[in-house]
Design a protein around this motif. Structure first.
Motif, PDB file in Angstrom:
ATOM      1  N   HIS A  70       0.851  -1.280   0.001  1.00  0.00           N
ATOM      2  CA  HIS A  70      -0.100  -0.087  -0.111  1.00  0.00           C
ATOM      3  C   HIS A  70       0.720   1.141   0.093  1.00  0.00           C
ATOM      4  O   HIS A  70       0.225   2.408  -0.037  1.00  0.00           O
ATOM      5  CB  HIS A  70      -0.962   0.135   1.180  1.00  0.00           C
ATOM      6  N   ARG A  71       1.992   1.173   0.041  1.00  0.00           N
ATOM      7  CA  ARG A  71       3.153   2.199   0.246  1.00  0.00           C
ATOM      8  C   ARG A  71       4.241   2.043  -0.703  1.00  0.00           C
ATOM      9  O   ARG A  71       4.875   1.152   0.074  1.00  0.00           O
ATOM     10  CB  ARG A  71       3.357   2.882   1.763  1.00  0.00           C
ATOM     11  N   THR A 202       2.239   5.966  -8.483  1.00  0.00           N
ATOM     12  CA  THR A 202       1.515   6.225  -7.042  1.00  0.00           C
ATOM     13  C   THR A 202       0.704   7.404  -7.268  1.00  0.00           C
ATOM     14  O   THR A 202       0.972   8.480  -7.992  1.00  0.00           O
ATOM     15  CB  THR A 202       2.727   6.254  -6.000  1.00  0.00           C
ATOM     16  N   ASN A 206       1.593   7.956  -1.284  1.00  0.00           N
ATOM     17  CA  ASN A 206       2.731   6.961  -1.892  1.00  0.00           C
ATOM     18  C   ASN A 206       1.796   5.715  -2.355  1.00  0.00           C
ATOM     19  O   ASN A 206       2.516   4.426  -2.479  1.00  0.00           O
ATOM     20  CB  ASN A 206       3.942   6.729  -1.329  1.00  0.00           C
ATOM     21  N   ARG A 207       0.460   5.376  -2.410  1.00  0.00           N
ATOM     22  CA  ARG A 207      -0.223   4.340  -2.677  1.00  0.00           C
ATOM     23  C   ARG A 207      -0.250   3.928  -3.935  1.00  0.00           C
ATOM     24  O   ARG A 207      -0.577   4.997  -4.873  1.00  0.00           O
ATOM     25  CB  ARG A 207      -1.509   4.593  -2.048  1.00  0.00           C
ATOM     26  N   PRO A 208       0.135   2.888  -4.696  1.00  0.00           N
ATOM     27  CA  PRO A 208       0.057   2.614  -5.989  1.00  0.00           C
ATOM     28  C   PRO A 208      -1.197   2.696  -6.725  1.00  0.00           C
ATOM     29  O   PRO A 208      -2.416   2.585  -5.940  1.00  0.00           O
ATOM     30  CB  PRO A 208       0.350   1.088  -5.940  1.00  0.00           C
TER      31      PRO A 208
END
Length: 220
Positions: A70-71, A202, A206-208
């Motif tokens: 998640h990051r 992202t 910074n989440r994809p």
């Protein structure tokens, strides 16, 4: 006659627990973290038994299956293991979830590229530096320069052996994290997969933009 007696006594000793069977392999536990970008085989350190055993427990339970990385920060690290990410919507903030417990710090190993380490809350909230019970990150750092290493040692109080310093110069990593977080394993196969995941586009926090899911299983 003597050989039959020896076999009988050995069998009896093993069955009653008087004789321990020799450990198999090299004495380490391995797991594979699978993604659509490939597999990462990780070795779990025996020097961090609390984190090793916890990761083994969660992997056996299938806890990590279908969770997100998640990051993601390119040239730094990729982070996952938040159970809230399994069913998270596109704009949902992640990073606070866990199994309901933390782990005592086992800080010592360094953050070379491929290091498997436990995420945690910051020092102000968490002065003992206890680790998240499930969230982890994998280091993606680039090779450092002599100047980088000199700065770390002179201005940040880091101390490295010649061998450790050379590994950071050749392989890379994130030495700024050394002494701050528990490293409990390392990627031994699939370092290129870290680079592929770290390079995905992202968005917020910074989440994809496109979900990157994982499955984790123990292997020989």
């Amino acid at each position: 006659m003597k050989s039959y007696l020896l076999i009988f006594l050995t069998t009896l000793a093993v069955s009653t627990g008087l004789l321990q069977c020799a450990p198999k392999g090299d004495g380490f536990t391995y797991a594979v973290i699978s993604t659509e970008y490939g597999d990462m085989k990780v070795k779990l350190y025996n020097s961090t038994p609390e984190h090793r055993d916890n990761f083994i427990k969660l992997a056996k339970e299938g806890f990590y299956n279908d969770l997100l990385f998640h990051r993601v920060i390119q040239d730094f690290m990729i982070q996952g293991g938040d159970p809230d990410s399994k069913t998270a919507g596109p704009n949902q903030m992640l990073g606070q979830g866990g199994p309901g417990y933390t782990l005592p710090a086992e800080i010592g190993a360094l953050h070379f590229k491929g290091a498997l380490a436990a995420a945690r809350l910051g020092d102000r909230q968490n002065p003992q530096r206890n680790s998240s019970g499930s969230q982890f990150y994998i280091v993606d750092g680039k090779p450092l320069t002599e100047e980088n290493m000199d700065n770390l040692e002179q201005n940040f109080g880091k101390n490295y052996t010649p061998e450790q310093r050379q590994r950071y110069l050749e392989v890379g990593g994130s030495p700024v994290l050394d002494g701050e977080y528990t490293v409990f394993g390392e990627v031994v196969e699939g370092l290129d997969v870290i680079d592929k995941i770290a390079a995905v586009p992202t968005g917020q926090a910074n989440r994809p933009v496109r979900d990157v899911r994982m499955t984790v299983k123990l292997v020989d």
